[in-house]
Enzyme design. Structure first.
Site, PDB file in Angstrom:
ATOM      1  N   ASP A 198      -0.343  -0.599  -1.579  1.00 30.55           N
ATOM      2  CA  ASP A 198       1.028  -0.132  -1.803  1.00 30.55           C
ATOM      3  C   ASP A 198       1.891  -0.134  -0.550  1.00 30.55           C
ATOM      4  O   ASP A 198       1.463   0.374   0.501  1.00 30.55           O
ATOM      5  CB  ASP A 198       1.022   1.338  -2.276  1.00 30.55           C
ATOM      6  CG  ASP A 198       0.398   1.536  -3.626  1.00 30.55           C
ATOM      7  OD1 ASP A 198       0.403   0.601  -4.426  1.00 30.55           O
ATOM      8  OD2 ASP A 198      -0.106   2.647  -3.877  1.00 30.55           O
ATOM      9  N   ARG A 223      -5.289   7.500   0.598  1.00 35.56           N
ATOM     10  CA  ARG A 223      -5.401   6.903   1.928  1.00 35.56           C
ATOM     11  C   ARG A 223      -3.990   6.625   2.491  1.00 35.56           C
ATOM     12  O   ARG A 223      -3.716   5.558   3.006  1.00 35.56           O
ATOM     13  CB  ARG A 223      -6.207   5.600   1.866  1.00 35.56           C
ATOM     14  CG  ARG A 223      -7.660   5.768   1.420  1.00 35.56           C
ATOM     15  CD  ARG A 223      -8.387   4.430   1.419  1.00 35.56           C
ATOM     16  NE  ARG A 223      -9.791   4.569   1.074  1.00 35.56           N
ATOM     17  CZ  ARG A 223     -10.289   4.498  -0.163  1.00 35.56           C
ATOM     18  NH1 ARG A 223      -9.461   4.292  -1.203  1.00 35.56           N
ATOM     19  NH2 ARG A 223     -11.577   4.632  -0.388  1.00 35.56           N
ATOM     20  N   GLN A 249       5.612   4.329   3.308  1.00 38.50           N
ATOM     21  CA  GLN A 249       4.273   4.862   3.092  1.00 38.50           C
ATOM     22  C   GLN A 249       3.392   3.763   2.526  1.00 38.50           C
ATOM     23  O   GLN A 249       3.801   3.053   1.609  1.00 38.50           O
ATOM     24  CB  GLN A 249       4.322   6.048   2.130  1.00 38.50           C
ATOM     25  CG  GLN A 249       2.962   6.659   1.818  1.00 38.50           C
ATOM     26  CD  GLN A 249       3.099   7.990   1.110  1.00 38.50           C
ATOM     27  OE1 GLN A 249       3.472   8.993   1.691  1.00 38.50           O
ATOM     28  NE2 GLN A 249       2.802   8.005  -0.186  1.00 38.50           N
ATOM     29  N   GLU A 305      -5.682  -1.305  -5.427  1.00 38.98           N
ATOM     30  CA  GLU A 305      -4.228  -1.327  -5.261  1.00 38.98           C
ATOM     31  C   GLU A 305      -3.870  -1.257  -3.783  1.00 38.98           C
ATOM     32  O   GLU A 305      -4.501  -0.521  -3.017  1.00 38.98           O
ATOM     33  CB  GLU A 305      -3.619  -0.134  -6.012  1.00 38.98           C
ATOM     34  CG  GLU A 305      -2.115  -0.095  -6.047  1.00 38.98           C
ATOM     35  CD  GLU A 305      -1.595   1.026  -6.945  1.00 38.98           C
ATOM     36  OE1 GLU A 305      -0.507   1.544  -6.645  1.00 38.98           O
ATOM     37  OE2 GLU A 305      -2.273   1.374  -7.943  1.00 38.98           O
ATOM     38  N   GLU A 323       5.501   1.763  -0.139  1.00 36.81           N
ATOM     39  CA  GLU A 323       6.493   2.614  -0.795  1.00 36.81           C
ATOM     40  C   GLU A 323       7.553   2.988   0.245  1.00 36.81           C
ATOM     41  O   GLU A 323       7.245   3.643   1.244  1.00 36.81           O
ATOM     42  CB  GLU A 323       5.847   3.877  -1.368  1.00 36.81           C
ATOM     43  CG  GLU A 323       4.925   3.584  -2.540  1.00 36.81           C
ATOM     44  CD  GLU A 323       4.275   4.840  -3.089  1.00 36.81           C
ATOM     45  OE1 GLU A 323       4.261   5.004  -4.327  1.00 36.81           O
ATOM     46  OE2 GLU A 323       3.774   5.651  -2.287  1.00 36.81           O
TER      47      GLU A 323
END
Length: 292
Positions: A100, A126, A115, A98, A102
């Site tokens: 990401d 991480r 983030q 994944e 955010e």
């Protein structure tokens, strides 16, 4: 003229068959995955709504292996504390990979922070967090994920903000064998999103709305009916075909991009898991080797 038109059609059909043609229309690439009544369509714009009943989310119709995905987003305006707008790629299952983005809401006047996180074989932790150098609520900005066998690059308006490098030669796993879907959602996360959960969502400001346009996917499409190992083989360049993301110039950042990343880290990063000795008394292995 007829010859050139015919040639164009031949090339276009070939690209379509390889799954390399991107589209800017939401409904061609994506579909709502939950809370369809919280979707609003206004011409080329898609708006997702969060209220005290529900958030909303969408997912790509296909999965992909390598390439680049981009979406332009205008984030929630005003007091958005407690909200999270996410844009990410993910494979399925407990050992998923994944990548990401955010976007963490804030109280009015504070910088918007983003983030990022990388999961490999189901393991995340991480996190990196930075404050954006612009107001992402007043106009659209482009957020992109570029992925090949050598690196994963997170980009904001084509400026790299994070690189996750393939270091399999150091015994560190790298996400390169699972096709990934593309997703976005908006939801309430006031237990952690703003100042570690100290600032809660003010529902008197609802609905909170994130606006999207220009959906682009330029990658190797992986049919769900095809075995993972066969998709992995199909999406790697060979003597018969050469994919653009496998060009040698894309195996690492160029000099200008490296300088941009250094600027982002020096001026805008506010948290990096690699330097969090409270969480990680022993520095994570990939942090020791990462050059960026």
């Amino acid at each position: 003229m007829a010859v050139s038109v015919t040639l164009f059609l031949v090339v276009f059909v070939a690209l379509v068959s390889l799954g390399l043609v991107s589209s800017a229309k939401f409904e061609e690439l994506f579909q709502p995955s939950w809370a369809m009544d919280h979707f609003m369509y206004e011409g080329e714009l898609l708006k997702l709504k969060l209220d005290n009943f529900s958030g909303a989310g969408f997912a790509s119709k296909s999965k992909y292996m390598f390439g680049k995905v981009s979406i332009q987003i205008k984030l929630v305006e005003g007091d958005s504390a407690g909200t999270v707008t996410a844009f990410y790629m993910s494979s399925d299952g407990p050992n998923h990979n994944e990548f990401d983005f955010e976007f963490l809401g804030n109280t009015t006047g504070e910088p918007y922070s983003v983030q990022t996180n990388v999961y490999v074989n189901g393991v995340g932790n991480r996190e990196q967090r930075l404050n954006l150098w612009f107001d992402p609520t007043t106009e659209f900005h482009s957020y992109s994920l570029f992925w090949n066998q050598r690196q994963v690059v997170f980009l904001v308006d084509e400026t790299p903000i994070r690189v996750h490098t393939n270091m399999e030669n150091k015994g560190i796993p790298f996400p390169k064998d699972q096709a990934m879907g593309v997703y976005s959602s908006i939801w309430n996360a006031d237990d952690w999103a703003t100042q570690g959960g100290r600032v809660k969502t003010d529902w008197t400001h609802a609905p909170f709305i994130a606006t999207y346009k220009n959906f682009e996917i330029d990658g190797c499409e992986c049919p769900v009916t095809v075995a993972a190992v066969d998709n992995a083989k199909k999406c790697v360049s060979s003597a018969e075909r050469r994919y653009w993301w496998d060009e040698p110039t894309l195996s690492e950042l160029n000099v200008h991009q490296s300088h941009q990343l250094l600027w982002v880290k020096a001026k805008h990063m506010v948290y990096d898991y690699c330097t969090d000795t409270a969480r990680f008394p022993v520095m994570p292995t990939e942090c020791v080797h990462h050059r960026h």
